[in-house]
Design an enzyme around this catalytic site. Structure first.
Site, mmCIF file in Angstrom:
data_model
loop_
_atom_site.group_PDB
_atom_site.id
_atom_site.type_symbol
_atom_site.label_atom_id
_atom_site.label_comp_id
_atom_site.label_asym_id
_atom_site.label_seq_id
_atom_site.Cartn_x
_atom_site.Cartn_y
_atom_site.Cartn_z
ATOM 1 N N VAL A 1 22.025 -1.759 20.975
ATOM 2 C CA VAL A 1 21.110 -1.320 19.882
ATOM 3 C C VAL A 1 21.725 -1.995 18.503
ATOM 4 O O VAL A 1 22.852 -1.505 18.270
ATOM 5 C CB VAL A 1 21.008 0.198 19.925
ATOM 6 C CG1 VAL A 1 20.053 0.611 18.516
ATOM 7 C CG2 VAL A 1 20.562 0.577 21.034
ATOM 8 N N LYS B 1 24.110 5.370 22.743
ATOM 9 C CA LYS B 1 24.399 4.480 21.850
ATOM 10 C C LYS B 1 25.744 4.600 21.221
ATOM 11 O O LYS B 1 26.315 5.498 20.711
ATOM 12 C CB LYS B 1 23.699 4.338 20.750
ATOM 13 C CG LYS B 1 23.586 3.425 19.532
ATOM 14 C CD LYS B 1 22.729 3.223 18.260
ATOM 15 C CE LYS B 1 23.198 2.209 17.577
ATOM 16 N NZ LYS B 1 22.418 2.228 16.190
ATOM 17 N N THR C 1 19.986 2.309 10.356
ATOM 18 C CA THR C 1 19.383 1.299 9.855
ATOM 19 C C THR C 1 17.824 1.738 9.227
ATOM 20 O O THR C 1 17.538 0.910 8.321
ATOM 21 C CB THR C 1 19.267 -0.040 10.713
ATOM 22 O OG1 THR C 1 20.653 -0.291 11.118
ATOM 23 C CG2 THR C 1 18.907 -1.228 9.967
ATOM 24 N N TYR D 1 23.725 9.683 20.423
ATOM 25 C CA TYR D 1 24.486 8.547 19.525
ATOM 26 C C TYR D 1 25.843 8.915 19.195
ATOM 27 O O TYR D 1 26.236 9.957 18.362
ATOM 28 C CB TYR D 1 23.714 8.504 18.283
ATOM 29 C CG TYR D 1 23.660 7.406 17.437
ATOM 30 C CD1 TYR D 1 24.858 6.557 17.554
ATOM 31 C CD2 TYR D 1 22.890 7.159 16.276
ATOM 32 C CE1 TYR D 1 24.934 5.521 16.557
ATOM 33 C CE2 TYR D 1 22.976 6.427 15.473
ATOM 34 C CZ TYR D 1 23.984 5.434 15.428
ATOM 35 O OH TYR D 1 24.124 4.445 14.576
#
Length: 301
Positions: A209, A169, A53, A141
């Site tokens: 998240v 994540k 993002t 991640y």
């Protein structure tokens, strides 16, 4: 925060924050500080910078460091700051991680090395080198839909033995695999897919998240708080109320960065444009996002 509620190493309600740019397309540190303070005031325990993002593929190393310094200064000890450092190059990842630590990050987030598609032993070695390189904790991640590389459950179990690897994540869409690792390790699992925030939390996840948290952090946090309070029906209802906005922001054809910045701009909050190859949302898409946002904010909870 209620002492009876769960909290992972970085908090539980984390925002995958956009990276604000000015009218010329340059990094806007002042805007980043204002947005960060706004998000923390709105219920975020932590901010994840320079992730998907945050447009990490199109921001420079120097911009990433400046962003961490600015946000860390703005939020102080009110929230954790996690810096995205994952790249396809182990050496570059280590450089970014050390840079983030020096700039004031509380932790780093790293995807599996993408494009070259290394086997699991190489993925494990990459993350071990990262965790050895810094004195702040590492969040793995797992997002194979973007990297083309899964961090397999057995690899997670081995990496959990490293004291520097503390969290994940989770964007793998594999609840079985996630629940297995949660049950066998101390890794804090954060949902990276808003539609799975509640399901993952219910099997022992640490929180989320979230890209949607750029505009609705308190609404997403309320789902976890209801679950912590034992009110599962309220948690389910609040989760369902957020789904229309989640779908428009994350699954309606535009990247979450684009939709988050469109909404933030429409709400008068720092955001700026997106960097190419991304393109800004059109008027029709922005209007639809605003309608869904207003419906969520005005909903009776």
């Amino acid at each position: 925060m209620d002492s009876s509620s769960r909290s992972g190493p970085f908090g539980r309600a984390l925002c995958a924050m956009v990276t604000p740019f000015d009218d010329a397309g340059a990094l806007d540190p002042d805007g980043a500080q204002k947005l960060a303070a706004h998000l923390v005031d709105g219920g975020c325990d932590g901010l994840v910078l320079s992730g998907t993002t945050g447009e990490s593929p199109t921001t420079s190393d120097a911009e990433k460091a400046t962003l961490v310094r600015a946000v860390a200064q703005a939020v102080g000890d009110r929230a954790t700051v996690v810096a995205g450092v994952g790249t396809a190059d182990t050496r570059h990842t280590l450089k970014l991680a050390r840079q983030a630590e020096a700039a004031g990050a509380d932790g780093v987030l790293a995807v599996a090395p993408y494009y070259s598609r290394p086997p699991q032993d190489a993925v494990e070695a990459h993350f071990r080198r990262l965790a050895d390189a810094v004195g702040i904790p590492v969040m793995l991640y797992d997002i194979p839909g973007r990297t083309g590389v899964r961090i397999e459950s057995e690899t997670m179990l081995r990496l959990a033995e490293h004291p520097g690897v503390v969290a994940v994540k989770d964007c793998a869409y594999d609840l079985l695999g996630s629940a297995k690792v949660i049950s066998r390790t101390g890794l804090a699992y954060y949902s990276g897919c808003e539609e799975l925030n509640l399901p993952l939390y219910s099997v022992g996840g640490a929180g989320f998240v979230s890209t949607v948290a750029n505009v609705a952090p308190r609404r997403l946090r309320a789902v976890l708080e209801a679950h912590d309070a034992g009110d599962n029906e309220r948690a389910r209802r609040l989760h369902a109320l957020a789904l229309p906005l989640t779908e428009l922001m994350m699954a309606a054809g535009l990247p979450g960065t684009v939709t988050a910045k469109a909404l933030l701009g429409a709400l008068g909050l720092p955001s700026g444009g997106v960097r190419e190859p991304l393109r800004p949302a059109g008027r029709e898409a922005t209007d639809g996002l605003l309608l869904a946002y207003e419906a969520l904010v005005q909903s009776n909870t």
